[in-house]
Design an enzyme around this catalytic site. Sequence first.
Site, short mmCIF file in Angstrom:
data_model
loop_
_atom_site.label_atom_id
_atom_site.label_comp_id
_atom_site.label_asym_id
_atom_site.label_seq_id
_atom_site.Cartn_x
_atom_site.Cartn_y
_atom_site.Cartn_z
N GLN A 150 12.83 -1.54 -24.71
CA GLN A 150 11.75 -1.20 -25.66
C GLN A 150 10.53 -2.12 -25.54
O GLN A 150 9.39 -1.68 -25.64
CB GLN A 150 12.30 -1.27 -27.10
CG GLN A 150 11.27 -1.11 -28.19
CD GLN A 150 11.11 0.33 -28.64
OE1 GLN A 150 12.03 0.95 -29.17
NE2 GLN A 150 9.94 0.87 -28.40
N HIS A 208 10.74 5.86 -19.95
CA HIS A 208 9.65 6.17 -20.89
C HIS A 208 8.38 5.92 -20.10
O HIS A 208 7.97 4.78 -19.91
CB HIS A 208 9.72 5.26 -22.11
CG HIS A 208 10.70 5.71 -23.14
ND1 HIS A 208 12.05 5.77 -22.92
CD2 HIS A 208 10.50 6.18 -24.41
CE1 HIS A 208 12.64 6.23 -24.00
NE2 HIS A 208 11.73 6.49 -24.92
N ASP A 307 13.64 13.11 -29.38
CA ASP A 307 13.17 11.73 -29.33
C ASP A 307 13.65 10.90 -30.52
O ASP A 307 14.34 9.91 -30.35
CB ASP A 307 11.64 11.66 -29.21
CG ASP A 307 11.15 10.33 -28.65
OD1 ASP A 307 11.98 9.51 -28.22
OD2 ASP A 307 9.93 10.11 -28.65
FE FE2 Z 1 11.79 7.97 -26.55
#
Ligand code: FE2
Length: 411
Positions: A150, A208, A307
């Site tokens: 992330q 991503h 998502d």
């Molecule tokens: Fe995502």
Amino acid sequence: MLYTNARIENALKTQDIRVENGLITAIEDKLSPLPAEAVEDLGGKLVLPPFVEPHVHLDTTLTAGDPVWNMSGTLFEGIECWAKRKEKLSAADVKDRVRRAVRLYAANGVQFIRTHVDVTDPSLVALKAILEVREELRGLADIQVVAFPQEGILSFPNGKGLMEEAVKLGADAVGAIPHFEFTREYAVESLNYACELAARYGLLMDVHCDETDDDQSRGLETLATRALELGLKDRVTASHTCAMHSYNNAYVLKLMRLLKMSEINFVANPLVNTHLEGRVDTYPKRRGVTRVKELTAAGINVAFGNDDLFDPWYPMGCGTMRDTVYLGLHVTQMMGREEILNSYRFVTTNAARVLHLGDSYGLKAGNPASFVVMDAGDYYEALTNNVPVILSVRKGKIVARTCPARREVMG
Ligand code: FE2
């Protein structure tokens, strides 16, 4: 078990499906019941292969409003909300929410889920919890786990080490987030690292990629090139690719050649991308959804995902694949009759290709008896009338049944 009068994938005529020992043993126009065989008449209802969620974040799911609501709805306030919620993260908390989310999905006929799990956490608490709980949930769904950085691979302390640790713990796929890295150079290096890691461990990839309105975000060309050069090809998926919405057409014309050669898959997330993108625009406001219509026309595989389900970044979501298809068709202007009729493929066969489910996915003799029945004759009607999945059969067992509401209009 014999299921009769099934309208398989919008077929004009109905067929019968025989299920024995968890497998489909026959699909024919007319099958006679065997002695003592149970029969369920599906009455001409639509039968599809099980729904596949190709992109969700189960580690953040079902946390909207806890401890604070995202008042602006922006990505950045979502990150602030999540930072507060993250303090409460524990294995028990993650497992409880994943169990609830998977049951929501199961009620809506979803039997395969690809979840991204944040690994920019030295304790990897969410990853370990999800790897454990997925075994317990196998009766309802197969869960594929992506090691998702992330906060970046190069831009987070020991990002590379955490990615490799996640892979060793059992992640199925390698992620990356090039548009979030501090620099363009880091973005390229993060993709090189992630592709090399996936190749070394023989894993799938799901990046991503360019989830931004910045038309200069060009992670996609690097990802597609490495996928081609390393021979990873259709094992690779580019998720989001929102920047492609904003690329100039001359660049896209050139890029398409590479995308076709690379054979990579795409996942668009219309609900979340229309909600989060375009936030720096005044008017006109960009839709932020990648070029699904053009990619599909070029023969490139595209799937639709949710998502987020009810979390700091998306305050809605109930585990159905219907809404992402419905909105996706609108924002990509794919509303021709055939496009609507066949749009279930974004969340069934196309998504199954993203997850590499192989030939065992789909309705044919010899495959696991896994399918869903919808309260409609075809998918056009199912989508328009927002009908429920009335039956979900997984490896021969009924895992969910819904009785449609009866409505009466007086006068
Ligand atoms: Fe995502």
